[in-house]
Design a protein around this motif. Structure first.
Motif, PDB file in Angstrom:
ATOM      1  N   THR A 180      43.033 -55.458  -2.495  1.00  9.66           N
ATOM      2  CA  THR A 180      42.931 -56.846  -2.052  1.00  9.66           C
ATOM      3  C   THR A 180      43.997 -57.090  -0.999  1.00  9.66           C
ATOM      4  OG1 THR A 180      42.161 -57.495  -4.249  1.00  9.66           O
ATOM      5  CG2 THR A 180      42.989 -59.248  -2.832  1.00  9.66           C
ATOM      6  N   GLN A 181      43.581 -57.626   0.130  1.00 10.58           N
ATOM      7  CA  GLN A 181      44.509 -57.834   1.244  1.00 10.58           C
ATOM      8  C   GLN A 181      44.870 -59.305   1.391  1.00 10.58           C
ATOM      9  OE1 GLN A 181      44.040 -55.767   5.217  1.00 10.58           O
ATOM     10  NE2 GLN A 181      43.544 -57.832   5.884  1.00 10.58           N
ATOM     11  N   VAL A 182      46.170 -59.588   1.576  1.00  7.12           N
ATOM     12  CA  VAL A 182      46.616 -60.951   1.865  1.00  7.12           C
ATOM     13  C   VAL A 182      47.407 -60.930   3.170  1.00  7.12           C
ATOM     14  CG1 VAL A 182      46.735 -61.523  -0.591  1.00  7.12           C
ATOM     15  CG2 VAL A 182      48.823 -60.841   0.598  1.00  7.12           C
ATOM     16  N   LYS A 183      47.366 -62.041   3.871  1.00  7.10           N
ATOM     17  CA  LYS A 183      48.084 -62.162   5.143  1.00  7.10           C
ATOM     18  C   LYS A 183      49.383 -62.920   4.905  1.00  7.10           C
ATOM     19  CE  LYS A 183      47.379 -64.095   9.787  1.00  7.10           C
ATOM     20  NZ  LYS A 183      46.401 -64.824  10.637  1.00  7.10           N
ATOM     21  N   LEU A 184      50.481 -62.327   5.340  1.00  7.98           N
ATOM     22  CA  LEU A 184      51.776 -62.991   5.197  1.00  7.98           C
ATOM     23  C   LEU A 184      51.987 -63.993   6.336  1.00  7.98           C
ATOM     24  CD1 LEU A 184      54.183 -60.072   4.154  1.00  7.98           C
ATOM     25  CD2 LEU A 184      53.031 -61.728   2.694  1.00  7.98           C
ATOM     26  N   MET A 185      52.639 -65.107   6.005  1.00 10.00           N
ATOM     27  CA  MET A 185      52.926 -66.149   6.997  1.00 10.00           C
ATOM     28  C   MET A 185      54.440 -66.386   7.029  1.00 10.00           C
ATOM     29  SD  MET A 185      49.843 -66.918   7.962  1.00 10.00           S
ATOM     30  CE  MET A 185      49.797 -68.532   8.727  1.00 10.00           C
ATOM     31  N   PRO A 186      55.227 -65.394   7.491  1.00 13.59           N
ATOM     32  CA  PRO A 186      56.686 -65.521   7.432  1.00 13.59           C
ATOM     33  C   PRO A 186      57.234 -66.457   8.508  1.00 13.59           C
ATOM     34  CG  PRO A 186      56.080 -63.455   8.487  1.00 13.59           C
ATOM     35  CD  PRO A 186      54.796 -64.110   8.077  1.00 13.59           C
ATOM     36  N   THR A 236      65.599 -54.501   4.703  1.00 12.14           N
ATOM     37  CA  THR A 236      66.906 -53.911   5.024  1.00 12.14           C
ATOM     38  C   THR A 236      67.952 -55.005   5.258  1.00 12.14           C
ATOM     39  OG1 THR A 236      66.088 -53.724   7.299  1.00 12.14           O
ATOM     40  CG2 THR A 236      66.048 -51.725   5.961  1.00 12.14           C
ATOM     41  N   ALA A 237      67.482 -56.244   5.472  1.00 16.44           N
ATOM     42  CA  ALA A 237      68.402 -57.372   5.669  1.00 16.44           C
ATOM     43  C   ALA A 237      68.649 -58.122   4.356  1.00 16.44           C
ATOM     44  CB  ALA A 237      67.834 -58.328   6.722  1.00 16.44           C
ATOM     45  N   GLY A 238      68.171 -57.574   3.240  1.00 17.83           N
ATOM     46  CA  GLY A 238      68.320 -58.238   1.948  1.00 17.83           C
ATOM     47  C   GLY A 238      66.974 -58.727   1.430  1.00 17.83           C
ATOM     48  N   ARG A 239      66.995 -59.339   0.280  1.00 15.61           N
ATOM     49  CA  ARG A 239      65.758 -59.810  -0.353  1.00 15.61           C
ATOM     50  C   ARG A 239      65.291 -61.100   0.319  1.00 15.61           C
ATOM     51  NH1 ARG A 239      63.123 -57.236  -4.980  1.00 15.61           N
ATOM     52  NH2 ARG A 239      61.625 -58.737  -5.743  1.00 15.61           N
ATOM     53  N   LEU A 240      64.047 -61.129   0.750  1.00 17.46           N
ATOM     54  CA  LEU A 240      63.462 -62.345   1.336  1.00 17.46           C
ATOM     55  C   LEU A 240      62.707 -63.095   0.249  1.00 17.46           C
ATOM     56  CD1 LEU A 240      61.890 -61.180   4.741  1.00 17.46           C
ATOM     57  CD2 LEU A 240      64.161 -62.133   4.354  1.00 17.46           C
ATOM     58  N   LYS A 241      63.009 -64.368   0.088  1.00 14.12           N
ATOM     59  CA  LYS A 241      62.310 -65.174  -0.905  1.00 14.12           C
ATOM     60  C   LYS A 241      61.414 -66.197  -0.225  1.00 14.12           C
ATOM     61  CE  LYS A 241      65.776 -64.569  -4.514  1.00 14.12           C
ATOM     62  NZ  LYS A 241      66.705 -65.220  -5.440  1.00 14.12           N
ATOM     63  N   ASN A 242      60.397 -66.633  -0.962  1.00 19.07           N
ATOM     64  CA  ASN A 242      59.484 -67.685  -0.482  1.00 19.07           C
ATOM     65  C   ASN A 242      58.782 -67.324   0.832  1.00 19.07           C
ATOM     66  OD1 ASN A 242      60.279 -69.349  -2.684  1.00 19.07           O
ATOM     67  ND2 ASN A 242      62.107 -69.962  -1.517  1.00 19.07           N
ATOM     68  N   VAL A 243      58.324 -66.071   0.926  1.00 22.00           N
ATOM     69  CA  VAL A 243      57.513 -65.675   2.081  1.00 22.00           C
ATOM     70  C   VAL A 243      56.068 -66.053   1.750  1.00 22.00           C
ATOM     71  CG1 VAL A 243      56.788 -63.786   3.588  1.00 22.00           C
ATOM     72  CG2 VAL A 243      59.075 -63.741   2.553  1.00 22.00           C
ATOM     73  N   ARG A 244      55.490 -66.952   2.515  1.00 22.81           N
ATOM     74  CA  ARG A 244      54.148 -67.458   2.207  1.00 22.81           C
ATOM     75  C   ARG A 244      53.071 -66.414   2.507  1.00 22.81           C
ATOM     76  NH1 ARG A 244      51.655 -71.436   4.491  1.00 22.81           N
ATOM     77  NH2 ARG A 244      52.674 -71.259   6.509  1.00 22.81           N
ATOM     78  N   PHE A 245      51.989 -66.466   1.736  1.00 26.39           N
ATOM     79  CA  PHE A 245      50.822 -65.638   2.043  1.00 26.39           C
ATOM     80  C   PHE A 245      49.549 -66.470   1.892  1.00 26.39           C
ATOM     81  CE2 PHE A 245      51.194 -64.892  -2.586  1.00 26.39           C
ATOM     82  CZ  PHE A 245      49.877 -65.019  -3.010  1.00 26.39           C
ATOM     83  N   VAL A 246      48.500 -66.045   2.595  1.00 22.82           N
ATOM     84  CA  VAL A 246      47.211 -66.738   2.517  1.00 22.82           C
ATOM     85  C   VAL A 246      46.116 -65.725   2.212  1.00 22.82           C
ATOM     86  CG1 VAL A 246      47.778 -68.686   4.026  1.00 22.82           C
ATOM     87  CG2 VAL A 246      46.913 -66.576   5.040  1.00 22.82           C
ATOM     88  N   CYS A 247      45.125 -66.161   1.451  1.00 20.38           N
ATOM     89  CA  CYS A 247      43.964 -65.330   1.129  1.00 20.38           C
ATOM     90  C   CYS A 247      42.883 -66.249   0.573  1.00 20.38           C
ATOM     91  CB  CYS A 247      44.319 -64.229   0.138  1.00 20.38           C
ATOM     92  SG  CYS A 247      44.858 -64.844  -1.463  1.00 20.38           S
ATOM     93  N   SER A 248      41.710 -65.702   0.339  1.00 17.47           N
ATOM     94  CA  SER A 248      40.619 -66.501  -0.216  1.00 17.47           C
ATOM     95  C   SER A 248      40.894 -66.813  -1.684  1.00 17.47           C
ATOM     96  CB  SER A 248      39.293 -65.741  -0.097  1.00 17.47           C
ATOM     97  OG  SER A 248      39.307 -64.616  -0.956  1.00 17.47           O
ATOM     98  N   ALA A 249      40.225 -67.832  -2.209  1.00 15.61           N
ATOM     99  CA  ALA A 249      40.385 -68.212  -3.613  1.00 15.61           C
ATOM    100  C   ALA A 249      39.978 -67.065  -4.530  1.00 15.61           C
ATOM    101  CB  ALA A 249      39.561 -69.458  -3.914  1.00 15.61           C
ATOM    102  N   ASP A 250      38.931 -66.334  -4.130  1.00 13.37           N
ATOM    103  CA  ASP A 250      38.438 -65.209  -4.929  1.00 13.37           C
ATOM    104  C   ASP A 250      39.471 -64.081  -4.969  1.00 13.37           C
ATOM    105  OD1 ASP A 250      36.341 -64.059  -6.483  1.00 13.37           O
ATOM    106  OD2 ASP A 250      35.863 -62.737  -4.799  1.00 13.37           O
ATOM    107  N   ALA A 251      40.099 -63.806  -3.797  1.00 10.21           N
ATOM    108  CA  ALA A 251      41.124 -62.757  -3.725  1.00 10.21           C
ATOM    109  C   ALA A 251      42.341 -63.132  -4.566  1.00 10.21           C
ATOM    110  CB  ALA A 251      41.533 -62.533  -2.276  1.00 10.21           C
TER     111      ALA A 251
END
Length: 388
Positions: A8-14, A137-152
């Motif tokens: 299942t693929q999701v698109k990140l929105m950083p 490598t710059a540390g832990r990133l939190k709250n990186v948004r992602f989008v996908c379909s409801a089914d995914a």
């Protein structure tokens, strides 16, 4: 209950700074993967444990976390395993072919934006907020948004298991997660739907559904002409646009195959029927076509369509069998008379035995349905224990 693996693929929105960190991370890990690959090649590609002894200290010194370092080493080792399997299978040509010699004569390299695997210690999912927390490598990133379909999202929430790959395509980041979806229990079919695959009509079923290829072939012909135009230019921008167009075409083909597969499986499930699919192996060697149709045959993703039908059928519990399609286009579905002259032209079938007139692909799909029922019944009989 057995499960099947799907991705299942999701698109990140950083945010801008998050995107910079993700991009720098991919470039660093893939640059180090190239170095690990050189070390592996120099040592005759040792086992993963031994390769770790040669490379792990430097990977840690370069700022990689313990898990990220392990994943880089494993990624390199897996790449060589795949290469050697392809060589053994003859997928890279004969023993002395240039392609095979070239493949085995230098270390494997990794593109700067190539996929990097993440496990649950490097990546965590917050499904309600649709965000991820991810190591860089710059540390832990939190709250990186992602989008996908409801089914995914539903599939991820319920069935995600194992690793996910971070990849970058044209500056856009994606996470590709492995999900283990349980197979539904297969029901006893009330007859079979035969599926005939072809060029003019991509799929024709014995129940009347027809996925006509005319519009698709027009689209692909247009794409072919545009590709030829861009290939002549040979500029950097033309090459970039060629890549973009190629991916767009792949997405178009994939979406079309999904729609066809879903339509066939839904119809079978609705009528409690099974699906009889022609064996795809060797389809390109079996089919004899006029020159204009050869491009369509060799560029259409028949195997992908078959895979989609199989996994959708498994998820729905629809029985599925594969049959030998030999002579299905020359055999009359009414009387069983076989004659290559029965197939008058691409779309017309006239039986020389009983005189029945039918659509050629529809006739073939009925034959495939009949063979499917025979194969299913033969399998069912073999599963019944013999009486003492």
């Amino acid at each position: 209950m057995p499960g099947m693996k799907i991705v299942t693929q999701v698109k990140l929105m950083p945010e801008a700074d998050q995107a910079a960190a993700l991009s720098a991370t991919l470039r660093t890990v893939n640059d180090l993967a190239c170095w690990v690959s050189e070390v592996a090649f120099a040592h005759g590609v040792p086992r993963e444990y031994e390769l770790r002894k040669h490379t792990y200290p430097r990977l840690k010194a370069e700022g990689l976390g313990a898990q990220a370092a392990q994943h880089v080493i494993k990624k390199v080792r897996d790449a060589y395993t795949t290469l050697h399997a392809n060589i053994r299978a003859g997928n890279l040509g004969k023993p002395k072919s240039k392609r095979r010699i070239k493949a085995g004569s230098k270390p494997i390299t990794f593109r700067p934006e190539a996929a990097q695997p993440y496990d649950d210690r490097c990546l965590s999912w917050q499904y309600d907020a649709q965000t991820v927390s991810i190591w860089t490598t710059a540390g832990r990133l939190k709250n990186v948004r992602f989008v996908c379909s409801a089914d995914a999202l539903k599939t991820l929430r319920e069935y995600r298991k194992g690793e996910a790959d971070l990849i970058e395509r044209d500056g856009v980041f994606y996470l590709i997660a492995t999900c283990e979806v349980p197979e539904a229990e297969t029901y006893e079919p009330d007859g079979f739907i035969g599926v005939d695959l072809g060029i003019v009509n991509i799929a024709t079923t014995s129940t009347g559904y027809q996925a006509a290829g005319r519009g698709l072939h027009r689209y692909r012909k247009r794409q072919l002409a545009l590709r030829a135009k861009l290939q002549k230019k040979r500029t950097k921008s033309a090459k970039r646009r060629l890549k973009e167009r190629s991916r767009r075409e792949q997405r178009h083909v994939k979406n079309t195959n999904h729609i066809i597969a879903k339509t066939i499986v839904t119809e079978a499930e609705r009528t409690s029927a099974g699906i009889s699919l022609e064996e795809l192996k060797g389809i390109r060697q079996r089919v004899r076509l006029r020159k204009p149709q050869r491009v369509a045959l060799h560029s259409w993703a028949f195997a992908q369509l078959g895979d989609f039908i199989v996994y959708k059928a498994k998820r729905a519990g629809v029985p599925l069998v594969f049959v030998d399609p030999a002579y299905t286009s020359q055999t009359c579905a009414e009387c069983g008379h076989v004659d290559k002259r029965n197939r008058v032209d691409q779309g017309l079938f006239i039986c020389r035995g009983c005189g029945v007139v039918a659509h050629a692909d529809r006739n073939a799909s009925h034959n495939i349905a009949t063979r499917g029922e025979t194969v299913w019944n033969a399998g069912r009989e073999s599963r019944v224990p013999a009486t003492p």
